[in-house]
Design an enzyme around this catalytic site. Structure first.
Site, PDB file in Angstrom:
ATOM      1  N   THR A 131     -39.659  28.154  -6.776  1.00 24.83           N
ATOM      2  CA  THR A 131     -39.963  26.783  -6.344  1.00 24.83           C
ATOM      3  C   THR A 131     -40.304  26.043  -7.636  1.00 24.83           C
ATOM      4  O   THR A 131     -40.841  26.653  -8.578  1.00 24.83           O
ATOM      5  CB  THR A 131     -41.156  26.708  -5.369  1.00 24.83           C
ATOM      6  OG1 THR A 131     -42.317  27.156  -6.057  1.00 24.83           O
ATOM      7  CG2 THR A 131     -40.935  27.539  -4.114  1.00 24.83           C
ATOM      8  N   HIS A 132     -39.944  24.780  -7.708  1.00 28.44           N
ATOM      9  CA  HIS A 132     -40.142  23.992  -8.939  1.00 28.44           C
ATOM     10  C   HIS A 132     -39.466  24.651 -10.147  1.00 28.44           C
ATOM     11  O   HIS A 132     -39.896  24.485 -11.280  1.00 28.44           O
ATOM     12  CB  HIS A 132     -41.632  23.809  -9.250  1.00 28.44           C
ATOM     13  CG  HIS A 132     -42.450  23.360  -8.086  1.00 28.44           C
ATOM     14  ND1 HIS A 132     -42.654  22.042  -7.776  1.00 28.44           N
ATOM     15  CD2 HIS A 132     -43.086  24.074  -7.117  1.00 28.44           C
ATOM     16  CE1 HIS A 132     -43.415  21.946  -6.689  1.00 28.44           C
ATOM     17  NE2 HIS A 132     -43.669  23.175  -6.251  1.00 28.44           N
ATOM     18  N   ASN A 173     -17.590  28.528 -21.384  1.00 28.96           N
ATOM     19  CA  ASN A 173     -18.256  27.444 -20.641  1.00 28.96           C
ATOM     20  C   ASN A 173     -17.981  27.492 -19.135  1.00 28.96           C
ATOM     21  O   ASN A 173     -16.873  27.840 -18.724  1.00 28.96           O
ATOM     22  CB  ASN A 173     -17.816  26.091 -21.191  1.00 28.96           C
ATOM     23  CG  ASN A 173     -18.279  25.871 -22.617  1.00 28.96           C
ATOM     24  OD1 ASN A 173     -19.344  26.348 -23.005  1.00 28.96           O
ATOM     25  ND2 ASN A 173     -17.484  25.183 -23.396  1.00 28.96           N
ATOM     26  N   LYS A 193     -17.927  30.286 -27.653  1.00 26.60           N
ATOM     27  CA  LYS A 193     -18.328  29.679 -26.391  1.00 26.60           C
ATOM     28  C   LYS A 193     -17.512  30.136 -25.186  1.00 26.60           C
ATOM     29  O   LYS A 193     -16.305  30.351 -25.280  1.00 26.60           O
ATOM     30  CB  LYS A 193     -18.224  28.149 -26.472  1.00 26.60           C
ATOM     31  CG  LYS A 193     -19.279  27.466 -27.307  1.00 26.60           C
ATOM     32  CD  LYS A 193     -20.707  27.612 -26.766  1.00 26.60           C
ATOM     33  CE  LYS A 193     -20.949  26.848 -25.492  1.00 26.60           C
ATOM     34  NZ  LYS A 193     -20.954  25.410 -25.717  1.00 26.60           N
ATOM     35  N   GLN A 223      -7.110  -1.904   4.600  1.00 21.18           N
ATOM     36  CA  GLN A 223      -6.061  -1.144   3.914  1.00 21.18           C
ATOM     37  C   GLN A 223      -6.655  -0.333   2.760  1.00 21.18           C
ATOM     38  O   GLN A 223      -6.103   0.688   2.354  1.00 21.18           O
ATOM     39  CB  GLN A 223      -4.988  -2.108   3.393  1.00 21.18           C
ATOM     40  CG  GLN A 223      -3.864  -1.443   2.612  1.00 21.18           C
ATOM     41  CD  GLN A 223      -2.687  -2.384   2.422  1.00 21.18           C
ATOM     42  OE1 GLN A 223      -1.933  -2.615   3.350  1.00 21.18           O
ATOM     43  NE2 GLN A 223      -2.540  -2.928   1.234  1.00 21.18           N
ATOM     44  N   SER A 250     -14.304  26.660 -26.085  1.00 26.00           N
ATOM     45  CA  SER A 250     -14.573  25.445 -26.866  1.00 26.00           C
ATOM     46  C   SER A 250     -13.508  25.305 -27.942  1.00 26.00           C
ATOM     47  O   SER A 250     -13.036  26.296 -28.494  1.00 26.00           O
ATOM     48  CB  SER A 250     -15.952  25.551 -27.501  1.00 26.00           C
ATOM     49  OG  SER A 250     -16.033  24.735 -28.648  1.00 26.00           O
ATOM     50  N   GLU A 259     -19.184  23.099 -13.335  1.00 30.21           N
ATOM     51  CA  GLU A 259     -19.626  21.763 -13.768  1.00 30.21           C
ATOM     52  C   GLU A 259     -18.760  20.667 -13.152  1.00 30.21           C
ATOM     53  O   GLU A 259     -19.248  19.603 -12.759  1.00 30.21           O
ATOM     54  CB  GLU A 259     -19.581  21.656 -15.295  1.00 30.21           C
ATOM     55  CG  GLU A 259     -20.659  22.482 -15.981  1.00 30.21           C
ATOM     56  CD  GLU A 259     -20.478  22.504 -17.487  1.00 30.21           C
ATOM     57  OE1 GLU A 259     -21.429  22.189 -18.196  1.00 30.21           O
ATOM     58  OE2 GLU A 259     -19.377  22.836 -17.964  1.00 30.21           O
ATOM     59  N   LYS A 281      -7.816   3.805   2.623  1.00 33.99           N
ATOM     60  CA  LYS A 281      -7.058   5.042   2.415  1.00 33.99           C
ATOM     61  C   LYS A 281      -7.299   5.689   1.061  1.00 33.99           C
ATOM     62  O   LYS A 281      -7.460   6.915   0.977  1.00 33.99           O
ATOM     63  CB  LYS A 281      -5.579   4.792   2.648  1.00 33.99           C
ATOM     64  CG  LYS A 281      -5.247   4.792   4.128  1.00 33.99           C
ATOM     65  CD  LYS A 281      -3.909   4.187   4.405  1.00 33.99           C
ATOM     66  CE  LYS A 281      -3.927   3.108   5.444  1.00 33.99           C
ATOM     67  NZ  LYS A 281      -4.888   2.027   5.293  1.00 33.99           N
ATOM     68  N   SER A 314       0.824  -1.215   0.000  1.00 36.91           N
ATOM     69  CA  SER A 314       0.000   0.000   0.000  1.00 36.91           C
ATOM     70  C   SER A 314       0.853   1.259   0.000  1.00 36.91           C
ATOM     71  O   SER A 314       0.333   2.361   0.116  1.00 36.91           O
ATOM     72  CB  SER A 314      -0.921  -0.001   1.224  1.00 36.91           C
ATOM     73  OG  SER A 314      -0.159  -0.067   2.413  1.00 36.91           O
ATOM     74  N   ASN A 371      -1.445  -2.601  13.355  1.00 38.78           N
ATOM     75  CA  ASN A 371      -2.899  -2.389  13.413  1.00 38.78           C
ATOM     76  C   ASN A 371      -3.263  -1.161  14.256  1.00 38.78           C
ATOM     77  O   ASN A 371      -4.113  -0.370  13.862  1.00 38.78           O
ATOM     78  CB  ASN A 371      -3.598  -3.639  13.958  1.00 38.78           C
ATOM     79  CG  ASN A 371      -3.394  -4.833  13.039  1.00 38.78           C
ATOM     80  OD1 ASN A 371      -2.865  -4.683  11.934  1.00 38.78           O
ATOM     81  ND2 ASN A 371      -3.791  -6.011  13.487  1.00 38.78           N
ATOM     82  N   TYR A 402      -8.910  -6.415  13.195  1.00 40.18           N
ATOM     83  CA  TYR A 402      -8.357  -5.930  11.936  1.00 40.18           C
ATOM     84  C   TYR A 402      -8.486  -6.976  10.836  1.00 40.18           C
ATOM     85  O   TYR A 402      -8.296  -8.165  11.064  1.00 40.18           O
ATOM     86  CB  TYR A 402      -6.871  -5.550  12.106  1.00 40.18           C
ATOM     87  CG  TYR A 402      -6.247  -5.048  10.812  1.00 40.18           C
ATOM     88  CD1 TYR A 402      -6.371  -3.716  10.434  1.00 40.18           C
ATOM     89  CD2 TYR A 402      -5.568  -5.913   9.958  1.00 40.18           C
ATOM     90  CE1 TYR A 402      -5.836  -3.262   9.242  1.00 40.18           C
ATOM     91  CE2 TYR A 402      -5.024  -5.468   8.767  1.00 40.18           C
ATOM     92  CZ  TYR A 402      -5.162  -4.142   8.414  1.00 40.18           C
ATOM     93  OH  TYR A 402      -4.629  -3.694   7.238  1.00 40.18           O
TER      94      TYR A 402
HETATM   95  N1  ARG Z   1      -0.935  -1.269   5.532  1.00 41.56           N
HETATM   96  C1  ARG Z   1      -1.879  -1.742   6.489  1.00 41.56           C
HETATM   97  C2  ARG Z   1      -3.161  -0.948   6.420  1.00 41.56           C
HETATM   98  O1  ARG Z   1      -3.152   0.089   5.868  1.00 41.56           O
HETATM   99  C3  ARG Z   1      -1.297  -1.611   7.852  1.00 41.56           C
HETATM  100  C4  ARG Z   1      -1.786  -2.595   8.840  1.00 41.56           C
HETATM  101  C5  ARG Z   1      -1.432  -3.946   8.417  1.00 41.56           C
HETATM  102  N2  ARG Z   1      -1.550  -4.908   9.410  1.00 41.56           N
HETATM  103  C6  ARG Z   1      -1.499  -6.218   9.145  1.00 41.56           C
HETATM  104  N3  ARG Z   1      -1.542  -7.001  10.115  1.00 41.56           N
HETATM  105  N4  ARG Z   1      -1.400  -6.665   7.932  1.00 41.56           N
HETATM  106  O2  ARG Z   1      -4.185  -1.390   6.862  1.00 41.56           O
END
Ligand code: ARG
Length: 461
Positions: free
Chosen positions: A154-155, A284, A282, A321, A276, A289, A324, A22, A109, A316
């Protein structure tokens, strides 16, 4: 070598490594990870688990790593999987075996649970500032337009006359609630999870309060299972972000409609519009938007988190993971939209005469004719019927209510007198609505003062 290689006899498959890592996403939490590790090391030393000298070495090692990352001198690796193990690996490379002591009485964790909270705390502070800036801009604009007449709808049909200031202040209220939601979410965010360990806390005599204090949290988590597996704060944040984006999107939608030739209420500044590639004439409203469009992805982020968590058994699970990417996307998108929205709004030109013109057409004073009759004692239902007949007469004869002569008006009701014309005047229609929450200029000015006061208080919080 993996930090967890002891019980393995084979190297990790390259596919597993890529799939499992990650670091590409969570590297942005390096400052928070280091901050948490320093607090943890200080606490370990306070409890006699590390010596003072060991702690000093670890802390300065971590600080050097932070500086190295910021100077672009250090690289993260997929082999080290995530930001937590990358930093630990870098630390051990820098200070040797002592680096391996840092993870005593800690799990990734509880570490990641802490990091995300720290990260979100920083981002919430930024977002709060951006929201306050937008509120300030709205107040400034509203102050300039307490007498700018426009039709209220309204509407999407012209309904009753209001002022632009009153309309803008409706958005001020929405963003005020958003700030409230942000602050509310922060309350639960600031619960410190370190000490939860992997799931079952730890037998080491940690001082969790000491870590809490160092990091400025308001409490420590009360259950180790919940401490590592709670992501409510991220979901609450994305709920805030979704609702806030919904407000920005409604506002964008209105500005887009107002900028059409058919409405001609506003013109976006050239600096906040685009052209455009084929149609030379144009201009825009792409920015508005895009804000409207990006609302969808923030909703998606919220749904991602809700769905991610809905079937997770305690405690956990690696699924988490995945939180994020969605969370960071919501943060980035909300920030970007807020950043561009305020200047886009502030540089727009409002076509006051066109707005007033629209308010005068389409019988937006018909309710006031009914109110006039009701005030003279006619039951409101009958007053409504009478005013409706007058409107129908006007439609058939291409007239407005105020263009009718007194004799013509009196054909609809003997209660009508000369004073009716004052009642039908659009400006009067607005300025009579002095009730709290109403559009009368003096009322809106009072609302602006209250809003100013609130904004000052919020800025100082
Ligand atoms: N990279 C993991 C996460 O974002 C960290 C925690 C991982 N813990 C584990 N026991 N694999 O969740």
């Amino acid at each position: 070598m993996k930090l967890w290689s002891g019980r393995f006899t084979k190297a990790t498959d390259k596919l597993t490594e890529d799939f499992n890592a990650s670091i590409a996403t969570d590297s942005r939490m390096y400052r928070q990870d280091i901050l948490g590790s320093i607090a943890h090391a200080n606490m370990l030393a306070k409890q006699g688990i590390l010596s003072a000298a060991e702690c000093d070495q670890i802390v300065s090692g971590l600080e050097e790593i932070r500086a190295g990352i910021e100077a672009g001198q250090l690289d993260f690796t997929v082999e080290a999987e995530d930001i937590h193990m990358n930093i630990e690996t870098l630390l051990t490379k820098k200070i040797g075996n002592l680096g391996k002591k840092l993870h005593t009485a800690r799990s990734r964790n509880d570490q990641v649970a802490l990091d995300v909270r720290l990260y979100l705390r920083d981002e919430i502070a930024e977002l709060r500032k951006l929201l306050l800036t937008l509120e300030e801009a709205l107040l400034k604009l509203a102050r300039e337009h307490t007498d700018t007449i426009m039709p209220g709808y309204t509407h999407m049909q012209r309904a009753q006359p209001i002022t632009l200031a009153h309309h803008l202040m409706a958005y001020f209220e929405m963003f005020r609630r958003d700030i409230g939601r942000l602050d509310d979410c922060t309350k639960r965010l600031l619960s410190m999870p370190l000490g939860s360990g992997a799931l079952a806390a730890t037998s080491f005599p940690l001082d969790r309060e000491y870590i809490r204090e160092q990091l400025g949290f308001s409490e420590v988590t009360r259950n180790s299972l919940d401490g590592v597996s709670d992501r409510d704060f991220a979901i609450e944040f994305c709920s805030f972000a979704s609702i806030m984006m919904m407000h920005l999107s409604r506002f964008s939608e209105e500005l887009i409609i107002w900028s059409t030739a058919e409405f001609s209420f506003i013109e976006f500044d050239d600096a906040f519009s685009t052209g455009s590639s084929i149609m030379p004439q144009k201009k825009n409203p792409d920015i508005a938007e895009l804000v409207r469009g990006k609302t969808g992805r923030v909703y998606g982020d919220l749904l991602t988190l809700l769905t991610l968590m809905k079937s997770l058994p305690l405690a956990y699970n690696k699924d988490m993971q995945e939180d994020k990417e969605a969370l960071f996307d919501a943060v980035d998108t909300a920030k970007k939209c807020l950043l561009v929205f305020a200047p886009m709004l502030m540089t727009s030109r409002f076509n006051k005469s066109q707005m007033a013109e629209s308010a005068r057409g389409s019988f937006t004073n018909a309710t006031d004719l009914a109110d006039y009759l009701a005030a003279k004692g006619l039951p409101f239902r009958d007053a409504h019927e009478t005013a409706g007949r007058a409107v129908l007469f006007c439609i058939n004869n291409q007239l407005s209510l105020e263009e009718l002569s007194l004799e013509q008006l009196q054909q609809f009701s003997g209660l009508i007198d000369d004073d009716v014309y004052k009642y039908l005047d659009i400006r009067e229609c607005i300025s009579r609505r002095i009730i709290r929450g109403g559009p009368a200029p003096e009322t809106v000015k009072t609302a602006l003062q209250e809003a100013d006061k609130w904004l000052e208080e919020m800025k100082n919080e």
